[in-house]
Design a protein around this motif. Structure first.
Motif, PDB file in Angstrom:
ATOM      1  N   LEU A 109       0.756  -1.244  -0.021  1.00  8.02           N
ATOM      2  CA  LEU A 109      -0.004   0.210  -0.086  1.00  8.02           C
ATOM      3  C   LEU A 109       0.700   0.980   0.047  1.00  8.02           C
ATOM      4  CD1 LEU A 109      -2.975   0.883  -0.126  1.00  8.02           C
ATOM      5  CD2 LEU A 109      -2.950   0.808   2.547  1.00  8.02           C
ATOM      6  N   LEU A 110       1.900   1.225   0.767  1.00  8.58           N
ATOM      7  CA  LEU A 110       2.724   2.432   0.841  1.00  8.58           C
ATOM      8  C   LEU A 110       3.448   2.800  -0.537  1.00  8.58           C
ATOM      9  CD1 LEU A 110       3.919   4.652   2.856  1.00  8.58           C
ATOM     10  CD2 LEU A 110       6.106   3.046   3.150  1.00  8.58           C
ATOM     11  N   HIS A 117      -3.781   4.254  -5.371  1.00  7.78           N
ATOM     12  CA  HIS A 117      -3.486   4.025  -3.997  1.00  7.78           C
ATOM     13  C   HIS A 117      -4.786   4.234  -3.239  1.00  7.78           C
ATOM     14  CE1 HIS A 117      -2.777   6.045   0.033  1.00  7.78           C
ATOM     15  NE2 HIS A 117      -2.186   4.927   0.127  1.00  7.78           N
ATOM     16  N   ARG A 121      -6.696   1.561  -0.796  1.00  2.00           N
ATOM     17  CA  ARG A 121      -6.784   2.041   0.541  1.00  2.00           C
ATOM     18  C   ARG A 121      -8.122   1.754   1.352  1.00  2.00           C
ATOM     19  NH1 ARG A 121      -3.347   5.148   4.782  1.00  2.00           N
ATOM     20  NH2 ARG A 121      -4.809   5.943   6.112  1.00  2.00           N
ATOM     21  N   PHE A 175      -3.631 -11.595  10.542  1.00  2.00           N
ATOM     22  CA  PHE A 175      -3.375 -11.218   9.141  1.00  2.00           C
ATOM     23  C   PHE A 175      -3.597 -12.498   8.137  1.00  2.00           C
ATOM     24  CE2 PHE A 175      -1.059  -7.594  11.063  1.00  2.00           C
ATOM     25  CZ  PHE A 175      -2.255  -6.753  10.801  1.00  2.00           C
ATOM     26  N   ALA A 271       4.838  -4.081   7.782  1.00  2.00           N
ATOM     27  CA  ALA A 271       4.667  -2.737   8.341  1.00  2.00           C
ATOM     28  C   ALA A 271       4.026  -2.949   9.824  1.00  2.00           C
ATOM     29  CB  ALA A 271       3.742  -2.029   7.551  1.00  2.00           C
ATOM     30  N   ALA A 272       3.313  -3.889  10.017  1.00  2.00           N
ATOM     31  CA  ALA A 272       2.652  -4.142  11.359  1.00  2.00           C
ATOM     32  C   ALA A 272       3.606  -4.479  12.260  1.00  2.00           C
ATOM     33  CB  ALA A 272       1.603  -5.028  11.207  1.00  2.00           C
ATOM     34  N   THR A 275       7.679  -2.398  13.269  1.00  2.00           N
ATOM     35  CA  THR A 275       7.638  -1.053  13.930  1.00  2.00           C
ATOM     36  C   THR A 275       6.877  -1.204  15.222  1.00  2.00           C
ATOM     37  OG1 THR A 275       5.264  -1.147  12.932  1.00  2.00           O
ATOM     38  CG2 THR A 275       6.741   0.419  11.850  1.00  2.00           C
ATOM     39  N   ARG A 339      10.182  10.550  -0.458  1.00  2.00           N
ATOM     40  CA  ARG A 339       9.122  10.817  -1.738  1.00  2.00           C
ATOM     41  C   ARG A 339      10.085  11.190  -2.776  1.00  2.00           C
ATOM     42  NH1 ARG A 339       6.011   9.191   1.588  1.00  2.00           N
ATOM     43  NH2 ARG A 339       4.317  10.123   2.261  1.00  2.00           N
ATOM     44  N   PRO A 399       4.904  10.815  13.920  1.00  2.00           N
ATOM     45  CA  PRO A 399       5.151   9.346  14.077  1.00  2.00           C
ATOM     46  C   PRO A 399       4.665   8.572  12.938  1.00  2.00           C
ATOM     47  CG  PRO A 399       4.064   9.941  16.199  1.00  2.00           C
ATOM     48  CD  PRO A 399       4.056  11.033  15.418  1.00  2.00           C
ATOM     49  N   PHE A 400       3.292   8.770  12.842  1.00  2.00           N
ATOM     50  CA  PHE A 400       2.534   7.977  11.874  1.00  2.00           C
ATOM     51  C   PHE A 400       2.373   8.601  10.369  1.00  2.00           C
ATOM     52  CE2 PHE A 400       1.511   6.534  16.096  1.00  2.00           C
ATOM     53  CZ  PHE A 400       1.740   5.237  16.195  1.00  2.00           C
ATOM     54  N   GLY A 401       3.125   9.664   9.861  1.00  2.00           N
ATOM     55  CA  GLY A 401       3.199  10.390   8.960  1.00  2.00           C
ATOM     56  C   GLY A 401       1.854  11.213   8.879  1.00  2.00           C
ATOM     57  N   HIS A 405      -0.994   8.985   2.660  1.00  2.00           N
ATOM     58  CA  HIS A 405      -0.147   7.552   3.139  1.00  2.00           C
ATOM     59  C   HIS A 405      -0.169   7.473   4.780  1.00  2.00           C
ATOM     60  CE1 HIS A 405       0.796   6.122  -0.717  1.00  2.00           C
ATOM     61  NE2 HIS A 405       1.018   7.240  -1.022  1.00  2.00           N
ATOM     62  N   CYS A 407      -0.264   6.160   8.350  1.00  2.00           N
ATOM     63  CA  CYS A 407      -0.259   4.897   8.903  1.00  2.00           C
ATOM     64  C   CYS A 407      -1.550   4.356   8.892  1.00  2.00           C
ATOM     65  CB  CYS A 407       0.652   4.788  10.086  1.00  2.00           C
ATOM     66  SG  CYS A 407       0.496   3.002  10.532  1.00  2.00           S
ATOM     67  N   ILE A 408      -2.094   3.411   8.424  1.00  2.00           N
ATOM     68  CA  ILE A 408      -3.383   2.854   8.320  1.00  2.00           C
ATOM     69  C   ILE A 408      -3.632   1.932   9.685  1.00  2.00           C
ATOM     70  CG2 ILE A 408      -3.359   0.672   7.064  1.00  2.00           C
ATOM     71  CD1 ILE A 408      -5.581   1.436   5.575  1.00  2.00           C
TER      72      ILE A 408
HETATM   73  C1  HEM Z   1       4.229   2.128  16.283  1.00  2.00           C
HETATM   74  C2  HEM Z   1       3.976   1.358  15.131  1.00  2.00           C
HETATM   75  C3  HEM Z   1       3.956   2.017  13.802  1.00  2.00           C
HETATM   76  C4  HEM Z   1       4.433   3.023  13.388  1.00  2.00           C
HETATM   77  C5  HEM Z   1       5.316   4.152  14.109  1.00  2.00           C
HETATM   78  C6  HEM Z   1       3.966   3.478  11.982  1.00  2.00           C
HETATM   79  C7  HEM Z   1       4.467   4.239  11.176  1.00  2.00           C
HETATM   80  C8  HEM Z   1       3.931   4.538   9.750  1.00  2.00           C
HETATM   81  C9  HEM Z   1       4.419   5.766   9.055  1.00  2.00           C
HETATM   82  C10 HEM Z   1       5.200   6.913   9.541  1.00  2.00           C
HETATM   83  C11 HEM Z   1       3.840   5.410   7.754  1.00  2.00           C
HETATM   84  C12 HEM Z   1       3.871   6.533   6.618  1.00  2.00           C
HETATM   85  C13 HEM Z   1       4.904   6.588   5.778  1.00  2.00           C
HETATM   86  C14 HEM Z   1       5.096   7.282   4.757  1.00  2.00           C
HETATM   87  O1  HEM Z   1       4.319   8.155   4.566  1.00  2.00           O
HETATM   88  O2  HEM Z   1       6.254   7.632   4.199  1.00  2.00           O
HETATM   89  C15 HEM Z   1       2.883   4.166   7.903  1.00  2.00           C
HETATM   90  C16 HEM Z   1       2.490   3.765   6.942  1.00  2.00           C
HETATM   91  C17 HEM Z   1       1.723   2.580   6.919  1.00  2.00           C
HETATM   92  N1  HEM Z   1       1.667   1.777   8.030  1.00  2.00           N
HETATM   93 FE1  HEM Z   1       2.264   2.151   9.890  1.00  2.00          FE
HETATM   94  N2  HEM Z   1       3.355   2.306  11.729  1.00  2.00           N
HETATM   95  C18 HEM Z   1       3.063   1.627  12.766  1.00  2.00           C
HETATM   96  C19 HEM Z   1       2.561   0.484  12.784  1.00  2.00           C
HETATM   97  C20 HEM Z   1       1.477  -0.205  11.875  1.00  2.00           C
HETATM   98  C21 HEM Z   1       0.714  -1.485  12.102  1.00  2.00           C
HETATM   99  C22 HEM Z   1       0.431  -2.214  13.195  1.00  2.00           C
HETATM  100  C23 HEM Z   1       0.334  -1.594  10.811  1.00  2.00           C
HETATM  101  C24 HEM Z   1      -0.722  -2.672  10.290  1.00  2.00           C
HETATM  102  C25 HEM Z   1      -1.739  -3.178  11.022  1.00  2.00           C
HETATM  103  C26 HEM Z   1       0.825  -0.590   9.773  1.00  2.00           C
HETATM  104  C27 HEM Z   1       0.556  -0.458   8.300  1.00  2.00           C
HETATM  105  C28 HEM Z   1       0.828   0.721   7.566  1.00  2.00           C
HETATM  106  C29 HEM Z   1       0.518   0.614   6.171  1.00  2.00           C
HETATM  107  C30 HEM Z   1      -0.225  -0.495   5.391  1.00  2.00           C
HETATM  108  C31 HEM Z   1       0.997   1.825   5.651  1.00  2.00           C
HETATM  109  C32 HEM Z   1       0.739   2.325   4.350  1.00  2.00           C
HETATM  110  C33 HEM Z   1      -0.509   3.360   4.382  1.00  2.00           C
HETATM  111  C34 HEM Z   1      -0.554   3.853   3.023  1.00  2.00           C
HETATM  112  O3  HEM Z   1       0.334   3.957   2.362  1.00  2.00           O
HETATM  113  O4  HEM Z   1      -1.731   4.116   2.702  1.00  2.00           O
HETATM  114  N3  HEM Z   1       1.586   0.251  10.526  1.00  2.00           N
HETATM  115  N4  HEM Z   1       3.209   3.672   9.097  1.00  2.00           N
END
Ligand code: HEM
Length: 463
Positions: A109-110, A117, A121, A175, A271-272, A275, A339, A399-401, A405, A407-408
């Motif tokens: 997805l990312l 996308h 999504r 999953f 990703a899950a 992190t 990017r 921290p989650f962007g 994009h 973080c889902i």
């Molecule tokens: C502490 C835990 C986590 C952190 C800090 C984190 C952080 C991030 C960040 C910063 C992004 C965006 C990256 C960007 O824009 O370049 C991202 C995207 C994503 N994360 Fe997380 N994440 C975490 C946990 C998870 C978990 C548990 C899942 C799944 C259950 C997950 C699934 C995803 C997915 C699928 C994307 C891509 C979303 C998109 O492109 O639409 N992440 N995450």
């Protein structure tokens, strides 16, 4: 708005996906670092220090070279916000990650851009809604309990490998619907081989190299996910994400192809898993170093008076939220975002050519005393409603962007952290050696290099 597009540079038949990287950046300050590795050594050993030096020496925009991938590092918060939000669709993820994550996770997805996308999504979102989360929480509670009850309190206990195993078991169940020990071990071994090799310097499939091992691990994982799909297409009663993707219809009425499903699962598990493993390791390290915080959370865990959290408990645990955020501030799981511009644009009066890789060093702002009081100190209350230090700029703490994009799995990660801490705090009091100051690994994920040795003291009989 600080980004302006130059419209005449984007003709209708232009395909940004076939354009080579632009490295003609002589008009920007800075250097591309050492031959071959560029700024690679400093990235691995002291990413924050490197970003601070570049910002101080050259200002917020300068040349950057990550192991041969050349582009610009942009530290300005307003520009970081504009890039994340990307209202005019100027920045591609697929191209940014093409030669790094893309070699292992293309189709995740990312790594998909723009309208495609958005469509994909939207399909994912149902699997992250409240009803699904309620099922996940009951599954993860049981699995976490099984792991936690077996932990031993002697001095040889290393937290990191144990939490890694525990979270991988929960991810495997949620999953892909697998919970047998042998299946989890298979995933673990191949994940370890893949991550080990992904960051290797020699990126060619030569037998004996780590890269070769990583590619073999990737093939093992992909064919395993593939082998599970036919049964998931037949039987729609499973609650796992793989069943969901195998059954889901797209907007055009079609279903995901096997390859699309494998791409998504492959990325999602990565990703899950890593992190949250890194996040929990750093949280527990800080709670061990700050016993008053450990005790404060433990008291709240006991006040709830139940071994497992319910979904309805989650929103009433602000101290747990603040501890999680504070650990992300000090040790961000994603310290820098990537990017690539797909066309010429002006950022803050600065011309950015098309096809240029751009890094936003989010971590640079996380310990800046301009924004945070005593920035090196573990102080979760800085996120409290009274202080709200993180809200001084909309994109100061991400921290989650942010943007399309974002973080889902943010909510899912929060649930994992709370469920785990709730159980762990009720079962053990944990300490680190006096004056514990481990060397920290940053890439691929932050964690103490010694895997966090803990002394566990049992404080509650097994549930
Ligand atoms: C502490 C835990 C986590 C952190 C800090 C984190 C952080 C991030 C960040 C910063 C992004 C965006 C990256 C960007 O824009 O370049 C991202 C995207 C994503 N994360 Fe997380 N994440 C975490 C946990 C998870 C978990 C548990 C899942 C799944 C259950 C997950 C699934 C995803 C997915 C699928 C994307 C891509 C979303 C998109 O492109 O639409 N992440 N995450």
């Amino acid at each position: 708005m600080k980004i302006n597009i130059s419209p005449d540079t984007f003709p209708p038949d232009y395909d940004y996906k076939v354009q080579p990287d632009n490295t003609q950046l002589a008009h920007f300050p800075g250097t591309f670092g050492l031959p071959v590795i560029g700024h690679g050594y400093a990235i691995v050993t002291d990413l924050r220090g490197l970003c601070q030096r570049l910002d101080k020496d050259y200002g917020p925009i300068s040349k950057f070279n990550m192991f041969g991938s050349k582009g610009l590092i942009i530290a300005d918060l307003d520009i970081q916000q504009a890039i994340f939000l990307d209202k005019d669709k100027n920045f591609s993820n697929e191209k940014a990650f093409e030669n790094t994550l893309g070699r292992f996770f293309s189709g995740g997805l990312l790594l998909i851009d723009f309208d495609e996308h958005k469509t994909q999504r939207r399909i994912f979102q149902t699997a992250f809604k409240n009803d699904a989360m309620k099922t996940y929480i009951s599954q993860m509670n049981v699995i976490m309990d099984k792991h936690i009850q077996h932990w031993q309190g002697d001095n040889s206990f290393r937290f990191y490998p144990q939490i890694k195993k525990c979270l991988l078991s929960t991810s495997a169940k949620i999953f892909i619907g697998e919970e047998e020990e042998a299946q989890v071990q298979f995933l673990n071994k191949n994940f370890v081989d893949m991550f080990d090799g992904m960051v290797g310097l020699i990126q060619m499939e030569i037998p004996g190299t780590k890269w070769h091992k990583a590619k073999r691990a990737l093939r093992n994982l992909r064919s395993h996910y593939q082998s599970l799909i036919p049964a998931r297409r037949e039987d729609n009663t499973g609650t796992d994400f793989l069943t969901y993707l195998s059954q889901e219809t797209k907007e055009d009425g079609g279903v995901f192809s096997d390859d699309e499903i494998v791409d998504h699962i492959n990325f999602l598990l990565m990703a899950a898993h890593d992190t949250t493993t890194s996040a929990l390791t750093n949280i527990v390290m800080e709670l061990a170093k700050n016993p008053q915080w450990q005790e404060r959370l433990r008291q709240q865990a006991f006040v709830l008076d139940k071994p497992f959290l319910d979904y309805s408990d989650l929103e009433n645990m602000p101290d747990f939220d603040h501890v999680m955020l504070e650990a992300q501030r000090l040790y961000p799981s994603v310290p820098i975002s990537w990017r690539r511009s797909i066309r010429d644009c002006d950022i803050d009066g600065q011309h950015i050519p098309a096809n240029t890789t751009i890094w936003s060093p989010m971590l640079l702002h996380y310990r800046d005393e301009k924004w945070w009081s005593n920035p090196d100190q573990f102080d979760p209350d800085r996120f409290s409603a009274e202080r709200c230090e993180h809200k001084k700029h909309k994109f100061l703490f991400v921290p989650f962007g942010g943007g399309a994009h974002k973080c889902i799995g943010m909510h899912f990660a929060n649930i994992q952290v709370k469920c785990f801490l709730h159980q762990f705090l009720r079962n053990y009091r944990f300490t680190v050696a006096e004056n514990y100051q481990p060397r920290l690994m940053i890439i691929p994920m932050p964690k103490p290099m010694d895997n966090l040795p803990l002394k566990l003291e049992r404080i509650f009989p097994p549930n």
